[in-house]
Design a protein around this motif. Structure first.
Motif, PDB file in Angstrom:
ATOM      1  N   ILE A 180     -25.316  11.913  37.343  1.00 55.04           N
ATOM      2  CA  ILE A 180     -24.976  13.285  37.707  1.00 55.04           C
ATOM      3  C   ILE A 180     -23.854  13.321  38.736  1.00 55.04           C
ATOM      4  O   ILE A 180     -22.921  14.115  38.634  1.00 55.04           O
ATOM      5  N   SER A 181     -23.903  12.389  39.707  1.00 55.60           N
ATOM      6  CA  SER A 181     -22.837  12.450  40.715  1.00 55.60           C
ATOM      7  C   SER A 181     -21.497  12.059  40.099  1.00 55.60           C
ATOM      8  O   SER A 181     -20.458  12.586  40.486  1.00 55.60           O
ATOM      9  N   SER A 212     -26.150  16.947  42.498  1.00 58.11           N
ATOM     10  CA  SER A 212     -25.880  15.516  42.689  1.00 58.11           C
ATOM     11  C   SER A 212     -26.682  14.988  43.874  1.00 58.11           C
ATOM     12  O   SER A 212     -27.259  13.893  43.811  1.00 58.11           O
ATOM     13  N   TYR A 271     -19.757  27.092  41.046  1.00 55.53           N
ATOM     14  CA  TYR A 271     -19.978  25.940  40.162  1.00 55.53           C
ATOM     15  C   TYR A 271     -19.976  24.648  40.965  1.00 55.53           C
ATOM     16  O   TYR A 271     -20.827  23.781  40.793  1.00 55.53           O
ATOM     17  N   TYR A 290     -20.227  14.992  38.276  1.00 52.37           N
ATOM     18  CA  TYR A 290     -19.751  15.979  39.240  1.00 52.37           C
ATOM     19  C   TYR A 290     -18.352  15.610  39.737  1.00 52.37           C
ATOM     20  O   TYR A 290     -17.466  16.454  39.842  1.00 52.37           O
ATOM     21  N   GLY A 338     -23.072  22.090  41.468  1.00 54.83           N
ATOM     22  CA  GLY A 338     -22.901  20.691  41.042  1.00 54.83           C
ATOM     23  C   GLY A 338     -23.191  19.738  42.189  1.00 54.83           C
ATOM     24  O   GLY A 338     -23.904  18.734  42.026  1.00 54.83           O
ATOM     25  N   LEU A 385     -17.083  22.472  30.791  1.00 53.72           N
ATOM     26  CA  LEU A 385     -18.540  22.464  30.960  1.00 53.72           C
ATOM     27  C   LEU A 385     -19.205  22.476  29.588  1.00 53.72           C
ATOM     28  O   LEU A 385     -20.148  21.732  29.321  1.00 53.72           O
ATOM     29  N   PHE A 392     -15.902  16.557  37.176  1.00 48.60           N
ATOM     30  CA  PHE A 392     -15.707  18.006  37.147  1.00 48.60           C
ATOM     31  C   PHE A 392     -14.822  18.447  38.321  1.00 48.60           C
ATOM     32  O   PHE A 392     -13.912  19.263  38.184  1.00 48.60           O
TER      33      PHE A 392
END
Ligand code: ADP
Length: 735
Positions: free
Chosen positions: A195-196, A172, A164, A199, A168, A219, A202
């Motif tokens: 997106i970064s 990114s 994962y 990430y 990710g 998620l 996460f």
């Protein structure tokens, strides 16, 4: 402000906040600190990009602020791979040698950033592109570290986690790279910062949360929130986009309307979206949740424990979500839990109280094997100085032993009013972390439903049994009287026969008639005793004293080859009981033991003791009396029957002795059980609730019907009877 600048601001704020929140954590591990620095550098880079956006370079003649911002962005951008590398090397536990290389690369990156960012080189497009390319390359190197660790990892769960993270990170980097397209006037939506940042978030959760299942849920949540936000945005756009630009009042009106529409839609929509997302991405989990929900609906009207157990086990088994599922219930004859039913490979048939104790004393509702294992591993890694830690390690290993016996990945105690009635166990041996928290919540609900039904059906059974016994008793008492009268007449008539007038050969028959009528009369009397309500006079009773008195009474009647011995516990708490009846119980048991020993030499021991408390519940304290003999023992198949009225293996037995004992002990709120191995003697164990020791015994009779540890509560019939007899006693006293 264009969309790029705005999203940079957002990503900057979130990154900085994430970094600061990590650095503010107390007692953080080194890896958390490094992550904090990494997040800060990402945040700072985005923030610099935001500032850069505020001071655009106009006509190729940048002013001072624009130059400074540009330089800052370049330096901070080059810092990101440095901090990322330090973090990943620590996070992935790479060797010091690899870490050294990593540090060199980081340093190079920093120097490169400074060389370009702090000099006129910053004005050169090629230099900027070179730095960006280097940054993307160095970050890709971090991803490759992740992937190489993933391949090397043996635990499936770690592989999954790293996969994962790898995906990710790659996402990114790719989207951040695509953002550069805009610089060359190639239209592409700015997704890199969003997106970064996601990430980073996460990644922080991976560090802080231990369970991968929680990450799955996270998620799912992120996905469903994104979809939800999309849908709501569409609602807003549809309602406002067609309004002409200069029509402000209509625009405001429509915005308000769309806000209302969103408010109304939000709740049902978010539930729906979440369900859809789970159904789409976590199909297996969705199917399990659905089937358990259906199971709960289907079993709403079931009131019979065994039937419900089969339905639950079949229902869960059919989902194919688990490989093992089982239900254990409190055993009534000895301390521990017996397997009621199971699906999948069969677990242990019986888990004794000692093994289950660790599970019983826990206050947590559900016990997860993975958590137990992880906690044990963590504790093992720490120095074991504190006694507490040692105890915890022992407790965890006990929990694990119990769960392994029951083959449980998750075990949920079935809670009665004041004690554990049993356990519901599920396990999926194919995956190490099998259950998400929404699944656990539903499993708990199933366990609750089952506990309620078990409690209720016990109550119902007791009531039915009471009614049945009452009717049977009345009928049987009448019948016994009917038998007794002619019996007297037969015996009288036989005795009236003059032996002289009877031929010598037949005189023996007269003896047989008298002997057998006597025996029958004995049986009928014993039965009437059994059927009649007990006349009891309860009061604080010293059991040791009762034992000593009983021994004195029967010692002389025992044949010389048998020895009778007492082992009395000092400071034995008193019980609320009827001394005479307890004496009768002991006499019955000793007589049985003597009969079992027959002509062989042997010993009978009456022992009193205070058993260890079982579990951590509001159980009353109790005492035990053990009557042990060295006789032939009782075969296992007979052990279940010996308390049943009229069960006897003796030629002249009535089969009522033990039934009467049991009845008396139950009326005291206690239990009587047997432990025996063929050829190795037998021990009858009587447990009685004791009076609370901290208060004067005479003022604190035990609350009626307080259930015994590790046993079923006394039947309602016996309790009602005790109450009735007390009332009777009071009436007499008043008279
Ligand atoms: P009875 O003594 O009239 O047979 P009980 O109810 O007292 O009736 O006992 C039932 C049966 O339990 C006995 O017939 C005997 O088989 C078994 N039993 C009871 N106590 C012992 C003992 N100490 N050792 C072996 N068997 C026993």
């Amino acid at each position: 402000m264009d969309i790029r600048t705005q999203s940079a601001l957002l990503a900057g704020i979130i990154g900085l906040a994430l970094g600061i929140s990590m650095l503010l954590r107390q007692q953080r591990a080194r890896v958390v600190t490094l992550f904090g620095v990494f997040a800060l550098s990402v945040g700072a880079f985005h923030f610099a990009r935001f500032l850069e956006g505020l001071f655009p370079i106009v006509d190729d003649a940048p002013g001072i602020p624009a130059r400074v911002m540009l330089g800052l962005t370049i330096v901070l951008g080059a810092l990101v791979p440095s901090t990322a590398l330090s973090f990943f090397l620590e996070f992935l536990n790479f060797s010091p040698r690899a870490a050294r290389y990593g540090r060199r690369t980081s340093l190079f990156s920093l120097l490169l950033g400074l060389t370009v960012g702090a000099t006129p080189l910053a004005d050169q497009l090629w230099a900027r592109v070179a730095v960006s390319a280097w940054v993307l390359l160095a970050l890709s190197f971090s991803v490759s570290l992740l992937l190489s660790r993933m391949q090397a990892s043996e635990a499936r769960i770690d592989r999954l986690r790293l996969m994962y993270l790898g995906i990710g990170a790659a996402g990114s980097i790719v989207f951040s790279g695509l953002d550069f397209l805009a610089r060359f006037d190639i239209p592409f939506p700015t997704l890199g910062p969003i997106i970064s940042t996601l990430y980073l978030f996460f990644l922080s959760q991976t560090l802080l949360r231990l369970r991968l299942m929680d990450l799955h849920e996270l998620l799912g949540k992120i996905a469903s929130q994104t979809v939800l936000a999309g849908i709501l945005a569409v609602v807003f756009i549809v309602l406002t986009v067609w309004v002409q630009k200069d029509n402000t009042s209509l625009y405001l009106f429509n915005t308000t309307v769309s806000a209302f529409v969103m408010l109304i839609l939000l709740e049902p929509l978010s539930r729906w979206v979440e369900e859809r997302v789970v159904a789409l991405f976590f199909r297996q989990r969705f199917a399990f949740l659905e089937s358990v929900r259906q199971l709960l609906r289907r079993t709403a009207n079931v009131i019979e424990g065994q039937q419900l157990a089969s339905m639950l086990l079949d229902g869960i088994n059919e989902t194919r979500r688990v490989t093992h599922v089982s239900i254990y219930l409190l055993a009534e004859d000895r301390p521990g839990f017996r397997l009621l039913d199971s699906r999948g490979p069969q677990p242990a048939l019986f888990v004794d109280a000692g093994t289950a104790r660790a599970l019983v004393t826990r206050t947590e509702r559900a016990q997860l094997l993975e958590t137990v294992n992880r906690r044990a591993a963590e504790l093992k890694a720490q120095p074991l100085e504190a006694r507490k830690a040692r105890e915890e390690v022992k407790r965890l290993s006990d929990v694990r032993a119990a769960m392994e016996q029951m083959r449980a990945g998750i075990t949920v105690p079935l809670m009665g009013n004041d004690r554990v009635l049993g356990f519901l166990n599920l396990w999926d041996e194919r995956v190490p972390e099998a259950f998400a928290s929404d699944e656990i919540a539903l499993i708990l609900e199933l366990a609750d439903r089952f506990s309620t039904v078990v409690e209720n059906s016990k109550l119902y059974e007791r009531m039915r049994e009471r009614d049945r016994l009452a009717a049977l008793g009345e009928m049987a008492a009448g019948l016994a009287h009917e038998i007794r009268n002619p019996l007297g007449a037969i015996k009288g008539a036989a005795q009236c026969l003059d032996p002289k007038t009877v031929p010598a050969d037949d005189r023996e028959f007269i003896e047989v008639i008298v002997e057998e009528t006597n025996r029958l009369n004995g049986v009928v009397t014993a039965f009437l005793d059994y059927a009649r309500p007990l006349k009891q006079s309860f009061g604080p009773t010293d059991v040791n004293e009762v034992v000593t008195r009983t021994l004195r009474l029967i010692q002389n009647d025992l044949p010389a080859h048998l020895t009778l011995r007492e082992e009395l516990a000092p400071d034995l708490p008193r019980v609320d009981g009827d001394a005479e009846q307890l004496k009768q119980v002991l006499i019955n048991l000793v007589q049985n033991a003597a009969q079992a020993l027959g002509n062989t030499r042997g010993e009978i021991v009456i022992k009193t003791l205070k058993p260890e408390r079982f579990g951590d519940f509001r159980q009353p304290d109790s005492i035990e009396i053990h009557v042990t003999d060295s006789g032939p023992g009782i075969p296992t198949d007979q052990q279940l029957n010996i308390f049943v009225p009229f069960f006897t293996t003796k030629q002249k037995g009535t089969g009522l002795g033990l039934a009467i004992c049991q009845r008396i002990i139950k009326s005291h709120g206690g239990t009587v059980a047997v432990q025996s191995k063929l050829g190795d003697g037998a021990t009858f164990i009587i447990r009685l609730p004791s009076l609370p020791s901290e208060q004067p015994a005479s003022e604190t009779p035990l609350p009626e019907g307080t259930p015994m540890p590790g046993s079923i509560a006394p039947p309602e019939a016996a309790r009602a009877e005790t109450r009735a007899s007390r009332r009777e006693k009071k009436k007499k006293q008043r008279a």
